[in-house]
Write a protein that holds these residues in place. Structure first.
Motif, PDB file in Angstrom:
ATOM      1  N   ILE A  81      43.769  36.669  41.330  1.00 34.10           N
ATOM      2  CA  ILE A  81      43.001  35.714  42.161  1.00 34.10           C
ATOM      3  C   ILE A  81      43.521  34.466  40.884  1.00 34.10           C
ATOM      4  O   ILE A  81      43.726  33.407  41.621  1.00 34.10           O
ATOM      5  CB  ILE A  81      41.036  34.748  42.030  1.00 34.10           C
ATOM      6  CG1 ILE A  81      41.137  36.535  43.270  1.00 34.10           C
ATOM      7  CG2 ILE A  81      41.336  33.602  42.046  1.00 34.10           C
ATOM      8  CD1 ILE A  81      38.978  35.910  42.902  1.00 34.10           C
ATOM      9  N   ASN A  82      42.837  34.966  39.839  1.00 34.21           N
ATOM     10  CA  ASN A  82      43.687  33.986  38.759  1.00 34.21           C
ATOM     11  C   ASN A  82      45.579  33.476  38.919  1.00 34.21           C
ATOM     12  O   ASN A  82      46.312  32.355  38.665  1.00 34.21           O
ATOM     13  CB  ASN A  82      43.505  34.324  37.312  1.00 34.21           C
ATOM     14  CG  ASN A  82      42.109  33.834  37.082  1.00 34.21           C
ATOM     15  OD1 ASN A  82      41.476  32.729  37.102  1.00 34.21           O
ATOM     16  ND2 ASN A  82      41.475  34.293  36.390  1.00 34.21           N
ATOM     17  N   ALA A  83      46.404  34.901  38.998  1.00 38.68           N
ATOM     18  CA  ALA A  83      47.675  34.767  39.621  1.00 38.68           C
ATOM     19  C   ALA A  83      47.892  33.886  40.151  1.00 38.68           C
ATOM     20  O   ALA A  83      48.995  33.394  40.070  1.00 38.68           O
ATOM     21  CB  ALA A  83      48.615  36.051  39.473  1.00 38.68           C
ATOM     22  N   ARG A  84      46.958  34.042  41.576  1.00 37.21           N
ATOM     23  CA  ARG A  84      47.465  32.946  42.736  1.00 37.21           C
ATOM     24  C   ARG A  84      46.973  31.517  41.992  1.00 37.21           C
ATOM     25  O   ARG A  84      47.767  30.369  42.671  1.00 37.21           O
ATOM     26  CB  ARG A  84      47.322  33.737  43.634  1.00 37.21           C
ATOM     27  CG  ARG A  84      46.691  32.705  44.784  1.00 37.21           C
ATOM     28  CD  ARG A  84      48.439  32.704  46.086  1.00 37.21           C
ATOM     29  NE  ARG A  84      48.306  31.751  46.562  1.00 37.21           N
ATOM     30  CZ  ARG A  84      48.301  30.713  47.192  1.00 37.21           C
ATOM     31  NH1 ARG A  84      48.221  29.833  46.089  1.00 37.21           N
ATOM     32  NH2 ARG A  84      48.628  30.182  48.520  1.00 37.21           N
ATOM     33  N   TYR A  85      46.109  31.438  41.570  1.00 32.14           N
ATOM     34  CA  TYR A  85      45.476  29.337  41.728  1.00 32.14           C
ATOM     35  C   TYR A  85      45.670  29.866  40.171  1.00 32.14           C
ATOM     36  O   TYR A  85      45.172  28.126  39.794  1.00 32.14           O
ATOM     37  CB  TYR A  85      44.123  29.676  42.570  1.00 32.14           C
ATOM     38  CG  TYR A  85      44.583  30.023  43.520  1.00 32.14           C
ATOM     39  CD1 TYR A  85      44.968  29.161  44.774  1.00 32.14           C
ATOM     40  CD2 TYR A  85      43.619  31.182  44.373  1.00 32.14           C
ATOM     41  CE1 TYR A  85      44.381  29.986  46.148  1.00 32.14           C
ATOM     42  CE2 TYR A  85      43.186  31.988  45.714  1.00 32.14           C
ATOM     43  CZ  TYR A  85      43.850  31.257  46.591  1.00 32.14           C
ATOM     44  OH  TYR A  85      43.797  31.697  47.513  1.00 32.14           O
ATOM     45  N   GLY A  86      45.461  30.068  39.049  1.00 33.99           N
ATOM     46  CA  GLY A  86      45.570  29.515  37.582  1.00 33.99           C
ATOM     47  C   GLY A  86      44.794  30.052  36.764  1.00 33.99           C
ATOM     48  O   GLY A  86      43.544  30.801  37.657  1.00 33.99           O
ATOM     49  N   GLY A  87      44.900  30.548  35.340  1.00 29.38           N
ATOM     50  CA  GLY A  87      43.565  30.785  35.273  1.00 29.38           C
ATOM     51  C   GLY A  87      42.694  29.679  34.965  1.00 29.38           C
ATOM     52  O   GLY A  87      42.598  28.499  35.282  1.00 29.38           O
ATOM     53  N   GLY A  88      41.777  30.285  34.812  1.00 33.46           N
ATOM     54  CA  GLY A  88      40.481  30.020  34.796  1.00 33.46           C
ATOM     55  C   GLY A  88      39.675  29.672  36.180  1.00 33.46           C
ATOM     56  O   GLY A  88      38.517  29.206  36.014  1.00 33.46           O
ATOM     57  N   VAL A  89      40.765  29.779  36.646  1.00 31.88           N
ATOM     58  CA  VAL A  89      39.074  29.901  38.606  1.00 31.88           C
ATOM     59  C   VAL A  89      38.400  31.285  38.739  1.00 31.88           C
ATOM     60  O   VAL A  89      37.702  31.193  39.003  1.00 31.88           O
ATOM     61  CB  VAL A  89      41.013  30.036  39.468  1.00 31.88           C
ATOM     62  CG1 VAL A  89      39.871  29.755  40.514  1.00 31.88           C
ATOM     63  CG2 VAL A  89      41.692  28.421  39.563  1.00 31.88           C
ATOM     64  N   ALA A  90      39.147  32.263  37.887  1.00 30.88           N
ATOM     65  CA  ALA A  90      37.907  33.907  38.967  1.00 30.88           C
ATOM     66  C   ALA A  90      37.436  33.982  37.344  1.00 30.88           C
ATOM     67  O   ALA A  90      38.296  33.968  36.548  1.00 30.88           O
ATOM     68  CB  ALA A  90      38.441  34.640  39.703  1.00 30.88           C
ATOM     69  N   GLN A  91      36.658  34.374  37.163  1.00 35.38           N
ATOM     70  CA  GLN A  91      36.075  35.513  36.204  1.00 35.38           C
ATOM     71  C   GLN A  91      34.962  36.669  36.336  1.00 35.38           C
ATOM     72  O   GLN A  91      34.300  36.463  37.297  1.00 35.38           O
ATOM     73  CB  GLN A  91      35.295  34.565  34.839  1.00 35.38           C
ATOM     74  CG  GLN A  91      34.676  35.162  33.745  1.00 35.38           C
ATOM     75  CD  GLN A  91      33.382  33.704  33.162  1.00 35.38           C
ATOM     76  OE1 GLN A  91      33.804  32.816  33.415  1.00 35.38           O
ATOM     77  NE2 GLN A  91      33.370  34.802  32.002  1.00 35.38           N
ATOM     78  N   ALA A  92      35.296  38.330  36.048  1.00 33.89           N
ATOM     79  CA  ALA A  92      34.904  38.624  36.696  1.00 33.89           C
ATOM     80  C   ALA A  92      33.343  38.767  36.021  1.00 33.89           C
ATOM     81  O   ALA A  92      33.798  38.608  34.171  1.00 33.89           O
ATOM     82  CB  ALA A  92      35.308  40.496  36.219  1.00 33.89           C
ATOM     83  N   VAL A  93      32.080  38.491  36.371  1.00 34.86           N
ATOM     84  CA  VAL A  93      30.675  39.017  35.679  1.00 34.86           C
ATOM     85  C   VAL A  93      30.426  40.071  35.448  1.00 34.86           C
ATOM     86  O   VAL A  93      29.924  40.161  33.787  1.00 34.86           O
ATOM     87  CB  VAL A  93      30.211  38.109  37.022  1.00 34.86           C
ATOM     88  CG1 VAL A  93      28.366  38.050  35.778  1.00 34.86           C
ATOM     89  CG2 VAL A  93      30.502  36.687  36.823  1.00 34.86           C
ATOM     90  N   ASP A  94      30.382  40.961  36.477  1.00 31.20           N
ATOM     91  CA  ASP A  94      29.938  42.186  35.783  1.00 31.20           C
ATOM     92  C   ASP A  94      31.617  43.276  36.447  1.00 31.20           C
ATOM     93  O   ASP A  94      32.409  42.985  36.983  1.00 31.20           O
ATOM     94  CB  ASP A  94      28.447  42.356  36.420  1.00 31.20           C
ATOM     95  CG  ASP A  94      27.745  41.795  37.593  1.00 31.20           C
ATOM     96  OD1 ASP A  94      28.751  42.193  38.347  1.00 31.20           O
ATOM     97  OD2 ASP A  94      26.911  41.857  37.282  1.00 31.20           O
ATOM     98  N   ALA A  95      30.537  44.441  36.577  1.00 31.34           N
ATOM     99  CA  ALA A  95      30.990  45.370  37.818  1.00 31.34           C
ATOM    100  C   ALA A  95      31.217  45.079  39.062  1.00 31.34           C
ATOM    101  O   ALA A  95      31.734  45.364  40.236  1.00 31.34           O
ATOM    102  CB  ALA A  95      30.392  46.951  37.449  1.00 31.34           C
TER     103      ALA A  95
END
Length: 367
Positions: free
Chosen positions: A207-221
């Motif tokens: 998602i970050n590669a598509r929309y830029g860094g910091g857009v998505a973040q993995a919270v847990d598993a």
């Protein structure tokens, strides 16, 4: 039984020899939080049955009195009609995500009492309630019943499928929409169907590669949070694009699944074994009993007797020991086991022994 074991081996080899998995779409790995169906239930009356209803059950009579009271008609308290043509039923349905008022959904109707069959019945208008106690749909219509039953005067009967339950396609009309909150929440949350830290991180990276860094973040598993713009239209477009991104899902954890009831063994490609030497044989003790008639000599005082003859034998099936080299895949183990003529039942015994010896690097799951 031989066919069943052969099928088990085919299933196992299908998983072992499968080609590496290709990239998967995000929508196939999980779904956005809140975008789900909701269960609805209702309690109602089916009428118009050809004498196959609940008859004189007290709650059926009370339910029918409640239905008639909606139309301003009150049955006398001392009158309890024989309701052979009616049945008390439970209605269940699933309200899809984003269902809007006026849309129609399928419902399932099942008898709660002694009704022998719901074939030919019609459901009286019934509210369908959600877990919060609110009415979300109204159900009514003619039942489609796949089963049937017939009974003779002597008590003999035949039943095909389940005649005491049926469906009504498009049998309920949605009256209230469920607010998913996806248009107003500060961020979107995407959840994996099966927890895996590696896959969750890869989804966030895609998602970050598509929309830029910091857009998505993995919270847990399981969860990946996505910063989303305000407005339902922009979020709908963003969610649609994210669902169609491709991700290389992480390799599944090493597992061996054994169904003890059917003899099915399924092994995934991640399973490994440590160096080990394995032998497997069978010891069979066979006892045969036979009877022999002993006749006395002619004109003697002897009597005819029956003598018992027993034959005891021991057979031991000798199978050679095979050596597992360091780090083989379980496909090599299966080939080695098949080389000595072991059945899937023997394979299960060998796997359990390898697990106890610490040589099997996998979770052994017995169903």
């Amino acid at each position: 039984m031989f066919r069943l074991y052969s099928l088990a081996l085919i299933v196992a080899f299908a998983f072992l020899t499968a080609t590496p998995a290709l990239a998967e779409r995000v929508k196939d790995l999980g779904r956005f939080q809140g975008i789900r169906s909701n269960q609805l239930t209702g309690y109602g009356i089916v009428v118009g049955l050809p004498g196959t209803g609940d008859d004189n059950l007290e709650y059926t009579i009370q339910s029918m009195k409640g239905v008639t009271s909606r139309f301003g008609f009150q049955l006398p308290p001392n009158i309890n009609p024989a309701l052979k043509n009616s049945a008390v039923v439970m209605i269940t349905a699933e309200l899809p995500a984003f269902a809007k008022p006026g849309q129609r959904i399928d419902i399932v109707v099942a008898s709660m009492g002694r009704a022998k069959s719901l074939r030919g019945g019609s459901l009286v208008l019934t509210p369908l309630i959600g877990a919060d106690g609110q009415i979300y749909a109204m159900a009514q219509g003619n039942l489609a019943v796949g089963g049937l039953g017939a009974e003779g005067a002597d008590g003999s009967k035949i039943v095909v499928n389940v005649p005491s339950s049926g469906r009504i396609p498009d049998g309920a009309t949605v009256e209230r929409a469920v607010d998913t909150g996806f248009a107003s929440s500060p961020y979107l949350t995407w959840n994996l169907a099966r927890a895996d830290f590696t896959t969750a991180q890869r989804v966030a990276t895609a998602i970050n590669a598509r929309y830029g860094g910091g857009v998505a973040q993995a919270v847990d598993a399981v969860s990946v949070t996505v910063a989303a713009p305000a407005g339902a239209e922009l979020r709908t477009r963003l969610m649609g694009e994210i669902e169609n991104l491709t991700v290389d899902a992480a390799e599944a954890a090493a597992r061996v699944i054994v169904n003890a009831r059917t003899g099915t063994v399924v092994i995934n490609s991640a399973v490994r074994v440590s160096p080990a030497a394995v032998t497997h044989g069978k010891l069979t003790v066979r006892i045969d009993e036979a009877q022999r008639v002993s006749q006395p000599a002619p004109f003697s005082d002897g009597q005819t007797v029956i003598e018992q003859q027993s034959s005891v034998g021991i057979e031991e099936e000798v199978k050679p020991m095979f050596l597992l080299d360091p780090g083989p895949r379980l496909a090599d183990v299966v080939k080695a086991v098949n080389a000595i003529g072991a059945s899937p039942a023997d394979l299960v015994a060998i796997l359990e022994a390898l697990k106890e010896a610490g040589a099997l690097k996998a979770e052994l799951v017995i169903l």
